[in-house]
Design a protein around this motif. Structure first.
Motif, PDB file in Angstrom:
ATOM      1  N   MET A   1       0.888  -1.293   0.001  1.00 26.33           N
ATOM      2  CA  MET A   1      -0.032   0.081  -0.125  1.00 26.33           C
ATOM      3  C   MET A   1       0.861   1.201   0.009  1.00 26.33           C
ATOM      4  N   SER A   2       0.627   2.127  -1.207  1.00 30.25           N
ATOM      5  CA  SER A   2       1.744   3.242  -1.027  1.00 30.25           C
ATOM      6  C   SER A   2       1.163   4.256   0.026  1.00 30.25           C
ATOM      7  N   PRO A   3       2.345   4.923   0.546  1.00 29.11           N
ATOM      8  CA  PRO A   3       2.065   5.944   1.680  1.00 29.11           C
ATOM      9  C   PRO A   3       1.143   7.151   1.215  1.00 29.11           C
ATOM     10  N   GLN A   4       0.232   7.691   2.254  1.00 26.57           N
ATOM     11  CA  GLN A   4      -0.382   8.903   1.850  1.00 26.57           C
ATOM     12  C   GLN A   4       0.298  10.041   1.648  1.00 26.57           C
ATOM     13  N   THR A   5      -0.090  10.914   0.669  1.00 27.65           N
ATOM     14  CA  THR A   5       0.782  12.188   0.369  1.00 27.65           C
ATOM     15  C   THR A   5       0.036  13.460   0.894  1.00 27.65           C
ATOM     16  N   VAL A   6       1.160  14.180   1.407  1.00 22.41           N
ATOM     17  CA  VAL A   6       0.744  15.719   1.673  1.00 22.41           C
ATOM     18  C   VAL A   6       1.411  16.463   1.130  1.00 22.41           C
ATOM     19  N   LEU A   7       0.768  17.695   0.679  1.00 19.11           N
ATOM     20  CA  LEU A   7       1.300  19.076  -0.164  1.00 19.11           C
ATOM     21  C   LEU A   7       1.686  20.273   1.054  1.00 19.11           C
ATOM     22  N   VAL A   8       2.719  20.301   1.200  1.00 16.53           N
ATOM     23  CA  VAL A   8       2.905  21.837   2.068  1.00 16.53           C
ATOM     24  C   VAL A   8       3.321  22.722   1.338  1.00 16.53           C
ATOM     25  N   ILE A   9       2.682  24.096   1.369  1.00 19.73           N
ATOM     26  CA  ILE A   9       3.075  25.168   0.560  1.00 19.73           C
ATOM     27  C   ILE A   9       3.153  26.264   1.611  1.00 19.73           C
ATOM     28  N   ASP A  10       4.530  26.860   1.628  1.00 22.34           N
ATOM     29  CA  ASP A  10       4.827  27.654   2.563  1.00 22.34           C
ATOM     30  C   ASP A  10       6.426  28.294   2.061  1.00 22.34           C
ATOM     31  N   ASP A  11       6.445  29.591   2.115  1.00 23.65           N
ATOM     32  CA  ASP A  11       7.762  30.343   1.349  1.00 23.65           C
ATOM     33  C   ASP A  11       8.749  30.199   2.460  1.00 23.65           C
ATOM     34  N   GLU A  12       8.531  29.760   3.729  1.00 24.80           N
ATOM     35  CA  GLU A  12       9.543  29.717   4.804  1.00 24.80           C
ATOM     36  C   GLU A  12      10.079  28.472   4.754  1.00 24.80           C
ATOM     37  N   ARG A  13      11.414  28.260   4.664  1.00 22.20           N
ATOM     38  CA  ARG A  13      12.028  26.962   4.435  1.00 22.20           C
ATOM     39  C   ARG A  13      11.630  26.290   5.762  1.00 22.20           C
ATOM     40  N   ASP A  14      11.905  27.036   6.961  1.00 23.24           N
ATOM     41  CA  ASP A  14      11.867  26.317   8.399  1.00 23.24           C
ATOM     42  C   ASP A  14      10.581  25.515   8.558  1.00 23.24           C
ATOM     43  N   ILE A  15       9.693  26.440   7.980  1.00 20.01           N
ATOM     44  CA  ILE A  15       8.327  25.705   8.292  1.00 20.01           C
ATOM     45  C   ILE A  15       8.168  24.626   7.350  1.00 20.01           C
ATOM     46  N   ARG A  16       8.630  24.666   6.026  1.00 19.22           N
ATOM     47  CA  ARG A  16       8.607  23.402   5.033  1.00 19.22           C
ATOM     48  C   ARG A  16       9.371  22.279   5.561  1.00 19.22           C
ATOM     49  N   GLU A  17      10.527  22.438   6.246  1.00 20.34           N
ATOM     50  CA  GLU A  17      11.233  21.610   6.710  1.00 20.34           C
ATOM     51  C   GLU A  17      10.741  20.964   8.019  1.00 20.34           C
ATOM     52  N   LEU A  18      10.001  21.933   9.039  1.00 24.83           N
ATOM     53  CA  LEU A  18       9.387  21.298  10.013  1.00 24.83           C
ATOM     54  C   LEU A  18       8.398  20.371   9.884  1.00 24.83           C
ATOM     55  N   LEU A  19       7.322  20.954   8.995  1.00 22.72           N
ATOM     56  CA  LEU A  19       6.219  19.963   8.637  1.00 22.72           C
ATOM     57  C   LEU A  19       6.736  18.713   7.932  1.00 22.72           C
ATOM     58  N   THR A  20       7.711  18.758   6.899  1.00 28.41           N
ATOM     59  CA  THR A  20       8.226  17.720   6.185  1.00 28.41           C
ATOM     60  C   THR A  20       8.685  16.736   7.209  1.00 28.41           C
ATOM     61  N   ILE A  21       9.421  16.938   8.150  1.00 28.05           N
ATOM     62  CA  ILE A  21      10.085  15.921   9.206  1.00 28.05           C
ATOM     63  C   ILE A  21       8.802  15.405  10.118  1.00 28.05           C
ATOM     64  N   THR A  22       7.848  16.319  10.489  1.00 29.17           N
ATOM     65  CA  THR A  22       7.004  15.851  11.363  1.00 29.17           C
ATOM     66  C   THR A  22       6.042  14.935  10.726  1.00 29.17           C
ATOM     67  N   LEU A  23       5.750  15.229   9.675  1.00 27.57           N
ATOM     68  CA  LEU A  23       4.649  14.337   8.597  1.00 27.57           C
ATOM     69  C   LEU A  23       5.488  12.987   8.294  1.00 27.57           C
ATOM     70  N   GLY A  24       6.599  13.388   7.854  1.00 28.32           N
ATOM     71  CA  GLY A  24       7.594  11.945   7.671  1.00 28.32           C
ATOM     72  C   GLY A  24       7.332  11.096   8.776  1.00 28.32           C
ATOM     73  N   ARG A  25       7.732  11.575  10.070  1.00 26.05           N
ATOM     74  CA  ARG A  25       7.607  10.523  11.007  1.00 26.05           C
ATOM     75  C   ARG A  25       6.159  10.005  11.320  1.00 26.05           C
ATOM     76  N   MET A  26       5.122  10.342  10.677  1.00 24.99           N
ATOM     77  CA  MET A  26       3.705   9.809  10.546  1.00 24.99           C
ATOM     78  C   MET A  26       3.611   8.951   9.408  1.00 24.99           C
ATOM     79  N   ASP A  27       4.913   8.584   8.680  1.00 26.30           N
ATOM     80  CA  ASP A  27       4.709   7.785   7.512  1.00 26.30           C
ATOM     81  C   ASP A  27       3.883   8.327   6.356  1.00 26.30           C
TER      82      ASP A  27
END
Length: 387
Positions: A1-27
């Motif tokens: 089963m392929s993982p669920q996908t999330v699109l993050v739209i934010d011009d602040e790199r720190d926010i993009r990285e925070l959400l990417t790491i947090t959501l990645g830990r949720m598989d």
């Protein structure tokens, strides 16, 4: 089963990285972009299970992204990322079709709860597993009731606060329950509270809880209604009855998504959807200074009006048949049968008490009639409300 996908739209790199790491830990698989144009391209290329968008983007704004997703990708819940305390932007986002909003700085625990709720909604939309009980429990074939059922289905898909307007007895709590049951919080608690039934001096403790020893009589810790509804829905019936001092505290709890129990040093985060109702005209109360305008705008993001029974007279026979069946099942007797004169009398009656009054009339008629046949005389309708 392929993982669920999330699109993050934010011009602040720190926010993009925070959400990417947090959501990645949720598989979850994350695509992160910094502009509106990149977001439009990503949305056109693949299907997403959830989207986060910042309010301000270099080449547009998040409101436009929300409107685009609502129009072209309605199966994708979208949450707005707002600056701390920017309630107006959050309200506008919810009105445009956003599922929910997240304030900066991002609270990771709150973010995770939001993601779990949104992904559950996505799964229900795509499998058609959402509850379909509105047709069975919200009786009526009139155009007005069909519209109410359609609106309930739409409102169940997001987390926007809903204000349910309507006269006493029209079924506002049933409408609130259906919004809850058809949404992603269906497995969470539904906590109804009649704001007019709580003594003013006990309101803060009832809503927010208290700590042992915080006042005379506080012998143990007690959780409030917000904590009891955590993960689900809090239905504030007769919200117009709240005194002004509680309106201030309620507004803060809704905005901060947290409550402070009496005697506690810190606030407790709560994940609650707010539905409210009253038979009074809240707009008029705001004009007369009896209800806070800021709270009114916060709970009245979307208004759903439930029509009175006199505006849908054609539904009276269906409702009467349903109610008589329920009364028979409760008593173990055969269902009562309305005679033509009784049915005509009901259709000519204005029902100032609406569906609740119809229930009382039929229960009384069942007790008064001979056998199973209910005549107009058995209904004992007051003449002043007849057309």
């Amino acid at each position: 089963m392929s993982p669920q996908t999330v699109l993050v739209i934010d011009d602040e790199r720190d926010i993009r990285e925070l959400l990417t790491i947090t959501l990645g830990r949720m598989d979850l698989k994350v695509d992160a972009v910094g502009t509106a144009s990149d977001a439009r391209h990503a949305l056109s290329e693949r299907s997403y299970d959830l989207c986060f968008t910042d309010m301000r983007l270099p080449d547009g704004d998040g409101q436009q992204i929300i409107e685009l997703i609502a129009a072209q990708y309605p199966d994708t819940p979208v949450a707005m990322i707002t600056a701390y305390g920017n309630v107006d932007a959050a309200v506008n986002a919810l009105k445009a079709g956003a599922f929910d909003f997240v304030s900066k700085p991002v609270d990771i625990q709150m973010l995770r709860r939001l993601v779990r709720t949104a992904l559950k909604l996505t799964e229900e939309r795509r499998t058609g597993a959402a509850a379909a009980g509105a047709r069975d429990r919200l009786i009526g074939a009139s155009a007005a009731m069909q519209q109410v059922r359609h609106t309930i289905a739409k409102l169940a898909r997001n987390q926007a606060p809903v204000y349910i307007a309507g006269e006493s007895g029209v079924g506002k709590e049933l409408v609130a329950r259906l919004i809850h049951e058809q949404g992603p919080r269906a497995n969470g608690p539904f906590v109804p509270v009649n704001c007019g039934a709580i003594p003013s001096e006990l309101m803060e403790s009832e809503f927010f809880g208290h700590r042992k020893g915080s006042f005379t009589g506080a012998h143990v810790d007690k959780e409030g209604l917000f904590q009891a509804a955590n993960g689900g829905t809090l239905f504030l019936d007769e919200v117009a009855e709240l005194p002004l001092h509680m309106q201030v505290k309620l507004l803060r709890a809704i905005q901060e998504k947290a409550v402070r129990p009496i005697g506690a040093r810190e606030e407790v985060p709560v994940d609650v959807r707010i539905l409210s109702a009253t038979h009074k005209n809240l707009g008029a109360l705001v004009e007369h200074g009896q209800f806070r305008q800021d709270l009114f705008y916060r709970i009245n993001v979307i208004e759903l009006r439930v029509p009175p029974l006199r505006e849908r007279r054609g539904d009276v026979p269906l409702l009467a048949e349903f109610i008589l069946g329920q009364l028979a099942a409760k008593s173990g007797a055969a269902p009562g049968k309305l005679q033509p004169d009784a049915q005509q009398a009901l259709e000519n009656y204005d029902f100032p008490g609406n569906v609740r009054e119809l229930e009382n009339i039929l229960e009384r008629a069942m007790a008064m009639c001979d056998g199973e046949l209910i005549t107009a005389a058995d209904l004992m309708l007051p003449q002043r409300a007849l057309r």
